[in-house]
Design an enzyme around this catalytic site. Structure first.
Site, PDB file in Angstrom:
ATOM      1  N   HIS A  36       0.823  -1.215   0.000  1.00 30.10           N
ATOM      2  CA  HIS A  36       0.000   0.000   0.000  1.00 30.10           C
ATOM      3  C   HIS A  36       0.854   1.261   0.000  1.00 30.10           C
ATOM      4  O   HIS A  36       0.579   2.209  -0.726  1.00 30.10           O
ATOM      5  CB  HIS A  36      -0.974  -0.011   1.181  1.00 30.10           C
ATOM      6  N   LYS A 103      -9.401  -7.549   8.256  1.00 29.46           N
ATOM      7  CA  LYS A 103     -10.074  -7.689   9.543  1.00 29.46           C
ATOM      8  C   LYS A 103      -9.991  -6.392  10.321  1.00 29.46           C
ATOM      9  O   LYS A 103      -9.106  -5.568  10.077  1.00 29.46           O
ATOM     10  CB  LYS A 103      -9.455  -8.836  10.352  1.00 29.46           C
TER      11      LYS A 103
END
Lengths: 191, 292
Positions: A36, A103
């Protein structure tokens, strides 16, 4: 349980709502912290990594080579997604991602990107590395292993019936925001 | 291969692949608590399947095999240097075998050499005692739950927390609220009241060596432990933060003295994938019994 198979259409994503349980089959690519940051800074993906209408999985798997030299995934649960919050909206926009598996939930920027670009956040069960590794039928490839190391590399997995829950949908709803608000109000009664 | 190395490798394997019985019982109980047909119930069911699968395949319960932390109780004259060298070899081997993920990264260069060895990796705490017994406990603590740990300095005006047990209660419950599902709940809290910033966190982690069903010898702390679990489970955060009845499986609280100027409450959050195991060793390093 709603089945999703990659590539996934925008209409299929727009039909999902918070609380839906889904079962994912097809190709998923892993990408976590290093990926990212790299993409945010303008890094280029290898041409084989096609995320359009696809799924990105926040995961740093345990993958070993078997006796035949084939990759074998022995553990592959989700990692905490909120660390990608500064970058995720941009990655969804630039690569046309239809679903992000992770999550712990994500924040407002990702929520807005899901709404604008037609994407969802899919919550897998944190820690359930074996159940989820069972759903990985094949390790198709790995990219940027030298740059990022095994947990942070981009792994291409073929998955079958991978279970997850929609916790951010493409209509501006977030289960994480709801639970935070109700638990905060509840706590105020007891302190 | 040497006996101690074999034993430590087996300790790592079992810690990574098998949840301790006391934790498993608490998870099974939580399944009965959750409302049928909810995503909270689904989550616990997947957790139960995962526990069984990891054990039968002898593979990591969670892919984040975490920080590797050994606690060694040893007699006077015990060779700590050899133990440390052997433990490092065992960690390296366990990584090669896939019991541990390649999980140790150079903090500056970002380089991961794949061995799980480096400064602070693994961490080994030695404690000498007068007895001839040797025990080794191991905790594998994942990063997701470590990241939601918190340390509060009291008084905390925003939380109206003063320097007393009620103030401690307020900040501990705040830590649960802030963590939501991000630490892979249902979680277990290890807490230290007092100490300094370093010793407080360290002691909070050591509370995680206690069994879930034990009783705090200090009745006031025992009451607080139970109250934290009961109250947290009324908040509706639930497994994975999906909403539901089980937010915490347990809370363990210890105390260190403090200096008059400081009053820290340190909270370590452990995920449901509570990897903790231990062994008693004989003088040759052979496993004599399991501790959990």
């Amino acid at each position: 349980m709603i089945s999703l198979t990659t590539p996934i259409s925008e209409a299929a994503i727009r039909a999902l709502k918070v609380g839906d349980e889904v079962s994912i089959s097809g190709t998923v690519f892993t990408g976590r912290d290093a990926v990212h940051k790299y993409l945010h800074e303008g890094g280029k993906l290898p041409p084989e990594v096609n995320l359009k209408d696809g799924i990105l999985y926040h995961c740093g798997p345990v993958v070993i080579k078997d006796e035949q030299g084939q990759w074998k995934c022995v553990a592959a649960g989700p990692t905490t997604s909120i660390r990608e919050e500064p970058y995720q909206w941009q990655v969804i926009r630039d690569f046309g991602i239809r679903g992000v598996i992770g999550k712990g939930g994500m924040g407002d920027k990702t929520l807005a990107a899901c709404k604008e670009y037609g994407s969802v956040y899919l919550h897998a069960i944190g820690g359930a590395a074996q159940v989820l590794a069972e759903c990985i039928k094949r390790v198709k490839n790995v990219y940027m292993m030298n740059e990022f190391g095994a947990p942070e590399a981009i792994w291409e997995f073929e998955v079958e019936n991978f279970p997850a829950v929609v916790t951010i949908d493409s209509h501006g709803n977030s289960l994480h925001k709801e639970v935070l608000a109700t638990s905060q109000a509840e706590l105020a009664k007891y302190v | 291969m040497n006996v101690l190395q074999d034993s430590l490798l087996e300790l790592i394997r079992r810690t990574s692949a098998e949840i301790p019985d006391d934790v498993h019982r608490a998870i099974t109980r939580s399944l009965e608590e959750e409302k049928k047909g909810t995503i909270a119930e689904s989550a616990i069911k997947i957790i139960e399947q995962n526990i069984a699968l990891a054990k039968s395949k002898s593979q990591p319960i969670c892919q984040d095999t975490g920080s590797v932390i050994f606690y060694v109780e040893c007699p006077v004259g015990f060779d700590q240097i050899t133990f440390e060298e052997t433990a490092r070899e065992a960690v390296k081997l366990a990584t090669k075998k896939g019991f541990l993920r390649q999980n140790s990264v150079d903090s500056i260069t970002g380089k991961n050499d794949g061995t799980n060895l480096g400064p602070g990796a693994p961490t080994i705490h030695f404690h000498q005692h007068r007895s001839s017994d040797i025990s080794v406990r191991l905790i594998l603590k994942g990063g997701g739950c470590e990241n939601v740990g918190a340390q509060y300095s009291l008084p905390n005006e925003k939380l109206k927390a003063n320097r007393d047990l009620d103030g401690c209660r307020k900040v501990i419950l705040d830590a649960v609220l802030q963590a939501q599902g991000k630490g892979c709940g249902p979680g277990i809290l290890g807490i230290c009241i007092g100490g300094d910033r370093a010793t407080g966190y360290e002691a909070s982690k050591q509370q995680l060596l206690r069994k879930l069903d034990d009783t705090n010898p200090n009745p006031e702390l025992d009451k607080l432990e139970k109250d934290i679990v009961e109250t947290a489970n009324k908040l509706g955060i639930g497994p994975m933060g999906f909403g539901g009845k089980t937010t915490l499986l347990g809370t363990k609280i210890g105390v260190l003295n403090r200096v008059p100027a400081s009053y820290f409450v340190s909270v370590s959050y452990m995920c449901w994938a509570y990897r903790r195991q231990g062994v008693n060793l004989d003088a040759s390093g052979k496993i004599q019994s399991w501790l959990y």
